[in-house]
Design an enzyme around this catalytic site. Structure first.
Site, PDB file in Angstrom:
ATOM      1  NE  ARG A  99     135.905  61.364  67.224  1.00  0.00           N
ATOM      2  CZ  ARG A  99     135.589  60.729  66.160  1.00  0.00           C
ATOM      3  NH1 ARG A  99     134.144  60.440  65.928  1.00  0.00           N
ATOM      4  NH2 ARG A  99     136.591  60.536  65.296  1.00  0.00           N
ATOM      5  CE  LYS A 134     112.543  47.863  74.548  1.00  0.00           C
ATOM      6  NZ  LYS A 134     112.411  46.589  73.777  1.00  0.00           N
ATOM      7  CE  LYS A 166     105.325  47.728  77.883  1.00  0.00           C
ATOM      8  NZ  LYS A 166     107.053  47.883  77.598  1.00  0.00           N
ATOM      9  CD  GLU A 200     102.882  44.462  76.624  1.00  0.00           C
ATOM     10  OE1 GLU A 200     103.251  43.299  76.887  1.00  0.00           O
ATOM     11  OE2 GLU A 200     103.484  45.668  77.077  1.00  0.00           O
ATOM     12  CG  ASP A 221     104.429  42.272  73.797  1.00  0.00           C
ATOM     13  OD1 ASP A 221     105.331  42.820  73.179  1.00  0.00           O
ATOM     14  OD2 ASP A 221     104.756  41.499  74.692  1.00  0.00           O
TER      15      ASP A 221
END
Length: 283
Positions: A99, A134, A166, A200, A221
Site C-alpha cells: 500500500r 499548494k 504579493k 504580483e 493575477d
C-alpha cells in the site's frame, strides 16, 4: 529536479511506520515466514509515471532479499496494462510494503499526468507550466519532482529561495513612497541582492510600476486574456511574465496565446487525482 536518497528513505520510513504500526497482523497470522511470491505493479489507465524510487525503497526497507526489476523510468508515458516494475521475494515483506508503494506511485503519477495535460494544452506557444506552493504538507519535494516528470517547471521551493511580493505585502506598504511596488522591490534588492524578485500585479498600473522598479518577473493575477495581452505589450520584454489565478484546461489555451512566459497552475498538485495502479499477483 532531484532529491536525495535520504529524503526518499525518510518519507518511506514515515509512511511504513504509519501503515504497519506494531506489525501486519494479517500476514503474520496467516502466512509462514518462508513464503515467497512474485508480483507486478501495473498501470490500469494511461498515465505519466513518477515515484518509482519510493516504491523500490518501500519494498527493500522491509526486506533486503526482495528483488525488483524496473521496467520503465519516471517520466515514461505508460499505456493501460503496462508493467511498471516486478518484485519477488518474501510475501510478508511485499504485502507489508504494497500500500505504501502504491500510494507514492499513484499520487505522484497523478501529479505528473496532470502536469503533462497542461503542458500539452500550451504546445505551440512559448508558455511554460509552473507549479506553486499548494502542495501536500511534507510532500513538497516529491510533488515538485513529479511536476518535472510531467514536463512542468518548478517555481520557488518555499519562502526562502525567491522573493515574491504579493498583494498582502503591497497592502501592508500602501502608504510607502513613491508607491508600494517600488518600495517593496527596492527593499528586497537591498536585503537579498542575489535573489530573483517577482511582483504580483492585479492591474496594469501595478504592471507599469513593477517594470519601472526593475522586477525580474511580474505575476499577472486573475487577468482576462485581453488584459494579459495588454500587460505583455506593456512589459515589452523588460521582465518575464507569469499568468496565475483560476487556470483550468479549458482556459489555459487562451491564456498562453496572450504571450506570457509562464503559467502557474495550483491544480497540478492540489487537485491531482491519484492514478489507478495495482500490484498484481499472477495466478
Amino acid at each position: 529536479m532531484k532529491f536525495s536518497a535520504s529524503i526518499i528513505r525518510q518519507a518511506v520510513k514515515t509512511a511504513l511506520a504509519e501503515d504497519i504500526g506494531s506489525g501486519d497482523v494479517t500476514s503474520l497470522a496467516t502466512l509462514p515466514k518462508s513464503a515467497r511470491c512474485v508480483a507486478v505493479m501495473r498501470a490500469r489507465e494511461p498515465l505519466v509515471v513518477a515515484g518509482l524510487a519510493l516504491a523500490v525503497c518501500a519494498f527493500r526497507e522491509l526486506s533486503r532479499s526482495v528483488k525488483i526489476k524496473e521496467l520503465v523510468k519516471d517520466g515514461h508515458r505508460s499505456a493501460v496494462g503496462e508493467v511498471l516494475l516486478a518484485v519477488s521475494g518474501p510475501v510478508r515483506a511485499i504485502l507489508g510494503a504494497e500500500r505504501v508503494a502504491l500510494n507514492f506511485v499513484q499520487r505522484l503519477s497523478g501529479v505528473a499526468t496532470s502536469t503533462a495535460q497542461y503542458v500539452a494544452a500550451v504546445q505551440g506557444t512559448k508558455a511554460r507550466i509552473l507549479d506553486t506552493r499548494k502542495t501536500t504538507p511534507g510532500w513538497r519535494l516529491l510533488e515538485k519532482y513529479a511536476v518535472v516528470c510531467g514536463g512542468g517547471k518548478n517555481h520557488r521551493l518555499g519562502l526562502h529561495d525567491m522573493i515574491l511580493i504579493k498583494d498582502n505585502h503591497l497592502a501592508a506598504l500602501r502608504d510607502a513612497k513613491p508607491n508600494a511596488v517600488s518600495a517593496a522591490v527596492a527593499r528586497a534588492r537591498a536585503k537579498y541582492p542575489d535573489l530573483l524578485v517577482e511582483v504580483e500585479a492585479d492591474t496594469l498600473v501595478q504592471v507599469a510600476q513593477a517594470v519601472a522598479a526593475g522586477a525580474d518577473i511580474i505575476l499577472l493575477d486573475n487577468m482576462t486574456p485581453a488584459t494579459l495581452r495588454q500587460a505583455v505589450q506593456l512589459v515589452a520584454g523588460r521582465a518575464q511574465t507569469e499568468a496565475s489565478g483560476g487556470v483550468t484546461l479549458k482556459t489555459i489555451g487562451a491564456i498562453a496565446k496572450a504571450g506570457v512566459d509562464f503559467i502557474s497552475v495550483g491544480a497540478i498538485t492540489h487537485s491531482a487525482r491519484a492514478m489507478d495502479i495495482g500490484l498484481d499477483f499472477p495466478a
